[in-house]
Design an enzyme around this catalytic site. Structure first.
Site, PDB file in Angstrom:
ATOM      1  N   ASP A   1       2.315  55.317  61.784  1.00 32.56           N
ATOM      2  CA  ASP A   1       1.725  55.906  60.588  1.00 32.56           C
ATOM      3  C   ASP A   1       0.224  56.138  60.712  1.00 32.56           C
ATOM      4  O   ASP A   1      -0.461  55.511  61.513  1.00 32.56           O
ATOM      5  CB  ASP A   1       2.024  55.053  59.359  1.00 32.56           C
ATOM      6  CG  ASP A   1       1.526  53.610  59.479  1.00 32.56           C
ATOM      7  OD1 ASP A   1       1.594  53.061  60.603  1.00 32.56           O
ATOM      8  OD2 ASP A   1       1.084  53.039  58.471  1.00 32.56           O
TER       9      ASP A   1
ATOM     10  N   GLU B   1       2.803  50.540  59.124  1.00 29.51           N
ATOM     11  CA  GLU B   1       2.036  49.331  59.429  1.00 29.51           C
ATOM     12  C   GLU B   1       0.842  49.208  58.491  1.00 29.51           C
ATOM     13  O   GLU B   1       0.424  48.097  58.145  1.00 29.51           O
ATOM     14  CB  GLU B   1       1.561  49.363  60.891  1.00 29.51           C
ATOM     15  CG  GLU B   1       0.931  48.062  61.371  1.00 29.51           C
ATOM     16  CD  GLU B   1      -0.508  47.864  60.924  1.00 29.51           C
ATOM     17  OE1 GLU B   1      -0.881  46.708  60.638  1.00 29.51           O
ATOM     18  OE2 GLU B   1      -1.257  48.863  60.835  1.00 29.51           O
TER      19      GLU B   1
END
Length: 400
Positions: free
Chosen positions: A83, A140
């Site tokens: 991400d 994350e």
């Protein structure tokens, strides 16, 4: 019988240009937590082409790839995060983000590409005996309800078993390709606290008719500074940072409320609990002393990243073989940032390591700190990281 060849950095140099292309493509098309659909599609398509058994939509947008070679019952897991962050990129690079307000400012584009490079090499040569699991994780950066938590909750390690799990993060300020390790607590827990102060609003010219939440909030901010200085053992690192203080909309109005947001970090469970106790006690006491009240929303975020001793020692040995002892720090200082790989280390033994991203201060030199609009991952690190993962697998699952 000659000793089997183990992966060297030189073995990945032929992939360097292709890996750079993949990394920059991902960089141009960043996706926020749980929105990593295009990235997950790219990852799963490549892994399928290379012969992996691929499962998608694990923990939302996560991808798990499995590859078995030989007859061993042993298995190893390696994780990469996918991400990006809600930051407007300011690098001006030709491959800068094409998505307004979103960029890969933490190097997850590089982490994903490194693992893809290792995946291709291992699928091509298959010089290991056992099962390889590759965990491409979403979210994350979520802070709470993160990708690691969600994948684990959906049975990650039951469905895709591994005996040990490994992960890495790039580290600006250290030479590109330098490996940084620490056994035991390595990265801090990270909690978020919101304190809402409820007072009594009034005209600015009539402060005696108010219970001023700005004054209360300011008093809380100052009292919080005593926790680390006077309540925590000086030998135990801890951080209490007030990152948000908001109140009011006009200079001639005393508002009815104010809001604080805190980042709280520690390396020890008892210290983490002490910080919570003192923050809540001080906020309530300060508010009461002024005739105000507080609401406290204390959100426990990521736990401490605790590397297991045996797996860390093993990873250090592999890194030294690959790049030499001079390029390996086996006892790097603890990192106060937090990381949701900690949840995986609560489930399996393993090691989370840091990989130098460069020591320069400008773009393209890898020295700019993460979460910065001018950050960029150093592509020179890609083949080094990929070679490390490949060699780690070959050493952990040796061919008899």
């Amino acid at each position: 019988m000659p000793e089997a060849h183990l992966c060297e950095v030189e073995d990945l140099m032929s992939q360097a240009e292709a890996l750079t292309g993949i990394r920059r493509h991902i960089h141009q098309h960043p996706e926020l937590a749980y929105e990593e659909r295009a990235t997950a599609s790219l990852v799963s398509d490549l892994l399928s082409q290379w012969g992996y058994d691929v499962a998608t939509a694990i923990g939302g947008t996560g991808v798990v790839a499995s590859l078995k070679a030989g007859n061993s019952g042993r298995s190893i897991g390696i994780r990469a995060d996918m991400d990006a962050l809600p930051i407007q990129e300011a690098t001006g690079l030709p491959y800068a983000s094409t998505v307004s307000g979103v960029m890969h400012a933490c190097g997850h584009d590089g982490h994903t590409t490194i693992l893809l490079g290792a995946a291709q090499y291992l699928a091509t040569h298959r010089r290991f005996d056992g099962t390889l699991r590759l965990y491409f994780q979403p979210a994350e950066e979520a802070g709470v309800n993160s990708g690691a938590e969600r994948m684990i909750a959906e049975g990650l390690f039951q469905r895709f078993h591994c005996d040990a799990v490994f992960g890495l993060h790039n580290h600006p300020g250290q030479p590109s390709g330098r490996f940084l390790f620490r056994s035991g607590p390595f990265m801090a827990s990270g909690d978020k606290v919101t304190i809402t102060v409820h007072g009594k609003g009034s005209h600015a010219a009539r402060p005696h008719l108010s219970v001023d939440p700005v004054v209360v909030a300011s008093s809380i901010v100052m009292s919080l500074q005593t926790i680390v200085a006077r309540n925590v053992d000086p030998g135990a690192p801890a951080v209490v940072t007030v990152g948000v203080l908001q109140a009011g909309t006009a200079n001639n109005v005393i508002p009815a409320s104010a809001r604080l947001e805190l980042s709280v970090r520690a390396f020890d469970l008892q210290v983490r609990e002490l910080l919570r106790t003192r923050i809540e006690a001080l906020a309530n006491a300060q508010a009461e002393s002024y005739g105000a009240t507080v609401e406290i929303d204390y959100v426990l975020g990521y736990p401490v990243v605790i590397n297991s001793e045996a797996e860390t020692a093993f990873a250090i040995e592999v890194a030294r073989e690959l790049v030499g002892s001079a390029n390996v720090d086996a006892s790097f200082e603890p990192v106060m940032a937090s990381e949701d790989f900690a949840f995986m280390l609560q489930q399996r033994p393993g090691c989370f390591l840091r990989l130098g991203n460069g020591i320069g201060q400008g773009m393209g030199e890898g020295g700019c700190m993460v979460h910065n609009p001018r950050y960029d991952f150093n592509d020179a690190t890609l083949p080094i990281g990929a070679a490390f993962w490949a060699r780690l697998v070959e050493r952990y699952l040796p061919v008899a």
